[in-house]
Design a protein around this motif. Structure first.
Motif, PDB file in Angstrom:
ATOM      1  N   SER A 224     112.624  57.483  70.741  1.00  0.00           N
ATOM      2  CA  SER A 224     111.770  58.187  69.787  1.00  0.00           C
ATOM      3  C   SER A 224     110.364  58.309  70.351  1.00  0.00           C
ATOM      4  N   ALA A 225     109.510  59.019  69.626  1.00  0.00           N
ATOM      5  CA  ALA A 225     108.090  59.075  69.983  1.00  0.00           C
ATOM      6  C   ALA A 225     107.434  57.729  69.695  1.00  0.00           C
ATOM      7  N   VAL A 226     106.294  57.495  70.335  1.00  0.00           N
ATOM      8  CA  VAL A 226     105.525  56.272  70.112  1.00  0.00           C
ATOM      9  C   VAL A 226     104.391  56.521  69.123  1.00  0.00           C
ATOM     10  N   ILE A 227     103.731  57.658  69.243  1.00  0.00           N
ATOM     11  CA  ILE A 227     102.662  58.030  68.318  1.00  0.00           C
ATOM     12  C   ILE A 227     102.957  59.427  67.783  1.00  0.00           C
TER      13      ILE A 227
ATOM     14  N   ILE B 148     120.233  68.877  71.322  1.00  0.00           N
ATOM     15  CA  ILE B 148     119.600  68.948  72.641  1.00  0.00           C
ATOM     16  C   ILE B 148     118.089  68.759  72.589  1.00  0.00           C
ATOM     17  N   LYS B 149     117.515  68.620  71.394  1.00  0.00           N
ATOM     18  CA  LYS B 149     116.071  68.424  71.253  1.00  0.00           C
ATOM     19  C   LYS B 149     115.759  66.929  71.159  1.00  0.00           C
ATOM     20  N   SER B 150     114.772  66.486  71.948  1.00  0.00           N
ATOM     21  CA  SER B 150     114.409  65.074  71.948  1.00  0.00           C
ATOM     22  C   SER B 150     112.903  64.936  71.784  1.00  0.00           C
ATOM     23  N   PRO B 151     112.435  63.887  71.107  1.00  0.00           N
ATOM     24  CA  PRO B 151     110.984  63.700  70.972  1.00  0.00           C
ATOM     25  C   PRO B 151     110.333  63.409  72.321  1.00  0.00           C
ATOM     26  N   THR B 152     109.106  63.848  72.458  1.00  0.00           N
ATOM     27  CA  THR B 152     108.274  63.395  73.562  1.00  0.00           C
ATOM     28  C   THR B 152     107.560  62.114  73.130  1.00  0.00           C
ATOM     29  N   PHE B 153     106.622  61.660  73.929  1.00  0.00           N
ATOM     30  CA  PHE B 153     105.857  60.463  73.586  1.00  0.00           C
ATOM     31  C   PHE B 153     105.158  60.633  72.239  1.00  0.00           C
ATOM     32  N   THR B 154     104.820  61.859  71.894  1.00  0.00           N
ATOM     33  CA  THR B 154     104.220  62.163  70.594  1.00  0.00           C
ATOM     34  C   THR B 154     105.226  62.954  69.766  1.00  0.00           C
TER      35      THR B 154
ATOM     36  N   ASP C  36     108.198  62.630  66.547  1.00  0.00           N
ATOM     37  CA  ASP C  36     108.993  61.891  65.561  1.00  0.00           C
ATOM     38  C   ASP C  36     109.117  60.433  65.993  1.00  0.00           C
ATOM     39  N   ARG C  37     108.493  59.535  65.237  1.00  0.00           N
ATOM     40  CA  ARG C  37     108.490  58.109  65.574  1.00  0.00           C
ATOM     41  C   ARG C  37     109.652  57.337  64.958  1.00  0.00           C
ATOM     42  N   TYR C  38     110.394  57.992  64.068  1.00  0.00           N
ATOM     43  CA  TYR C  38     111.405  57.267  63.294  1.00  0.00           C
ATOM     44  C   TYR C  38     112.844  57.603  63.691  1.00  0.00           C
ATOM     45  N   ASN C  39     113.026  58.648  64.493  1.00  0.00           N
ATOM     46  CA  ASN C  39     114.366  59.039  64.914  1.00  0.00           C
ATOM     47  C   ASN C  39     114.417  59.178  66.424  1.00  0.00           C
ATOM     48  N   ASN C  40     115.411  58.532  67.030  1.00  0.00           N
ATOM     49  CA  ASN C  40     115.580  58.646  68.466  1.00  0.00           C
ATOM     50  C   ASN C  40     116.061  60.040  68.848  1.00  0.00           C
ATOM     51  N   GLY C  41     116.062  60.294  70.144  1.00  0.00           N
ATOM     52  CA  GLY C  41     116.579  61.554  70.648  1.00  0.00           C
ATOM     53  C   GLY C  41     118.103  61.542  70.666  1.00  0.00           C
ATOM     54  N   PRO C  42     118.711  62.580  71.248  1.00  0.00           N
ATOM     55  CA  PRO C  42     120.172  62.660  71.265  1.00  0.00           C
ATOM     56  C   PRO C  42     120.797  61.619  72.187  1.00  0.00           C
ATOM     57  N   TYR C  43     122.066  61.335  71.941  1.00  0.00           N
ATOM     58  CA  TYR C  43     122.831  60.505  72.860  1.00  0.00           C
ATOM     59  C   TYR C  43     123.124  61.314  74.121  1.00  0.00           C
ATOM     60  N   MET C  44     123.036  60.628  75.266  1.00  0.00           N
ATOM     61  CA  MET C  44     123.355  61.242  76.544  1.00  0.00           C
ATOM     62  C   MET C  44     124.525  60.501  77.169  1.00  0.00           C
ATOM     63  N   ASP C  45     125.467  61.254  77.740  1.00  0.00           N
ATOM     64  CA  ASP C  45     126.605  60.663  78.431  1.00  0.00           C
ATOM     65  C   ASP C  45     126.362  60.729  79.931  1.00  0.00           C
ATOM     66  N   LEU C  46     126.601  59.597  80.605  1.00  0.00           N
ATOM     67  CA  LEU C  46     126.446  59.530  82.061  1.00  0.00           C
ATOM     68  C   LEU C  46     127.826  59.404  82.691  1.00  0.00           C
ATOM     69  N   PHE C  47     128.115  60.307  83.655  1.00  0.00           N
ATOM     70  CA  PHE C  47     129.408  60.342  84.322  1.00  0.00           C
ATOM     71  C   PHE C  47     129.239  60.029  85.805  1.00  0.00           C
ATOM     72  N   ASP C  48     130.325  59.558  86.429  1.00  0.00           N
ATOM     73  CA  ASP C  48     130.289  59.383  87.873  1.00  0.00           C
ATOM     74  C   ASP C  48     130.737  60.674  88.552  1.00  0.00           C
ATOM     75  N   GLY C  49     130.816  60.639  89.883  1.00  0.00           N
ATOM     76  CA  GLY C  49     131.179  61.844  90.624  1.00  0.00           C
ATOM     77  C   GLY C  49     132.591  62.313  90.394  1.00  0.00           C
TER      78      GLY C  49
ATOM     79  N   GLN D 153     105.733  68.479  71.108  1.00  0.00           N
ATOM     80  CA  GLN D 153     106.221  67.208  70.582  1.00  0.00           C
ATOM     81  C   GLN D 153     107.722  67.015  70.734  1.00  0.00           C
ATOM     82  N   THR D 154     108.418  67.992  71.301  1.00  0.00           N
ATOM     83  CA  THR D 154     109.839  67.858  71.615  1.00  0.00           C
ATOM     84  C   THR D 154     110.107  68.539  72.949  1.00  0.00           C
ATOM     85  N   PHE D 155     111.240  68.203  73.559  1.00  0.00           N
ATOM     86  CA  PHE D 155     111.683  68.923  74.754  1.00  0.00           C
ATOM     87  C   PHE D 155     113.193  69.128  74.682  1.00  0.00           C
ATOM     88  N   ASP D 156     113.659  70.151  75.369  1.00  0.00           N
ATOM     89  CA  ASP D 156     115.072  70.525  75.410  1.00  0.00           C
ATOM     90  C   ASP D 156     115.704  69.854  76.623  1.00  0.00           C
TER      91      ASP D 156
END
Length: 355
Positions: free
Chosen positions: A141-144, A108-114, A116-129, A87-90
């Motif tokens: 967050s999870a859906v179910i 670093i832990k984020s919900p999968t589709f199944t 925690d439905r009430y809390n989103n995963g971690p913030y991710m930062d996207l960088f350029d080259g 139910q989570t992935f790293d």
């Protein structure tokens, strides 16, 4: 049958599932083609595994076969129980590029589709080259919670030589903007081996033993709407700026070989079965998608990717066991079973009409 299938699916989704209304698949796509495939696979893996197990459930609840031109119309509902470990992935262990990393290294832990439905995963930062930070976004967050629902509507017809044929079908059904649309088709065949050796005038057998082969395919589609964030500009004049027609699509192919042993005791027929399941999935994106790429004139510039990825995986190649029963009343049939495979459990129940 279309309306019946739709009703069952809606009940399965909304009853005791409390679907989280804030799920937004577009959150994952912002990672860009290099990483979105890895995020989608990690996020959806328990869904695909549980869905494959569920789609391969409910083909039969007895080793007996119907007589020629007799039929059974059944409605089955299966819920695949996802273990806590799925139910989570790293986010640091799925091979993301160096341009995408957690905003907080301790989260670093984020919900999968199944899960925690009430809390989103971690913030991710996207960088350029060049190491410039482009955007930050939350993983969804999870859906179910922990039960992947799959319905089956099946028509079974008695054929010749102690054999029956099974059909699963539903035309394209629109489930609404949030859930997209599905269509389903499947075929199965079952043969009672014991009856090959017992004369037809013997009404009952000490037990029944059957072999079954089944295949079903489900197609899925849902429109998306990923637009450039406010203030974003195209990287150059060659970038497409028409973002209509975005879609996520999927095809789920499921195969089952199964042997079933049952014993008729009056109206009640308990059974045990052992089978081998194979389930594969194709998931992809169609359309133009604006993905942040660089900083130009102090503004975030995007590159437009067309059909950015298609993921093809075989998620399921495993033995499964099932135990259950059929209760054969006049005209009405009641079914129930429990299955187990790869750490997942499958609960099934249903009702049918037989003539």
């Amino acid at each position: 049958m279309k309306q019946l299938f739709l009703s069952i699916l809606c009940v399965l989704i909304f009853t005791n599932q409390k679907v989280h209304a804030q799920f937004n698949f577009e959150q994952l796509i912002q990672a860009g083609p290099a990483d979105v495939e890895k995020l989608v696979e990690a996020y959806s893996q328990p869904l695909l595994y549980g869905f494959g197990l569920g789609m391969n459930s409910g083909w039969t609840n007895t080793a007996q076969t119907l007589g020629p031109l007799h039929f059974d119309l059944r409605i089955m509902a299966t819920g695949s129980l996802v273990p806590k470990s799925k139910q989570t992935f790293d986010v640091t262990s799925i091979g993301l590029s160096s341009n995408l990393r957690p905003a907080d290294p301790t989260k670093i832990k984020s919900p999968t589709f199944t899960g925690d439905r009430y809390n989103n995963g971690p913030y991710m930062d996207l960088f350029d080259g060049n190491g410039n930070k482009l955007i930050s976004f939350e993983l969804p967050s999870a859906v179910i919670e922990d039960l992947v629902p799959t319905p089956q509507v099946q028509l079974t017809v008695g054929f010749l030589a102690n054999t029956e044929l099974m059909l699963r079908a539903a035309p394209k059904i629109k489930l609404g903007e949030r859930f997209g649309s599905v269509s389903l088709f499947g075929l199965g065949i079952k043969h009672n081996i014991v009856r090959d050796f017992i004369p037809k005038d013997v009404k009952k057998t000490p037990f029944d033993l059957s072999i079954l082969a089944g295949f079903n395919v489900l197609n899925y589609g849902r429109t998306l709407n990923l637009q450039p964030l406010p203030g974003m500009i195209p990287e150059n004049s060659q970038q497409a700026t028409d973002f209509t027609g975005q879609e996520i699509y999927g095809r789920f192919d499921n195969y089952l070989l199964q042997t079933t042993l049952s014993k008729e005791i009056g109206l009640f027929s308990p059974f045990v079965s052992l089978g081998y399941s194979i389930s594969s999935a194709t998931l992809g994106l169609r359309g133009n998608f604006p993905i942040p790429n660089s900083i130009r004139d102090n503004q975030v510039a995007f590159i437009t990717y067309t059909d950015p990825f298609e993921l093809k995986r075989t998620y399921l190649k495993t033995l499964r066991g099932d135990v259950g029963f059929q209760l054969k009343l006049p005209v009405v049939r009641l079914y129930g079973s429990y299955g187990f495979s790869g750490g997942y459990g499958m609960l099934s129940a249903g009702i049918g009409l037989g003539f």
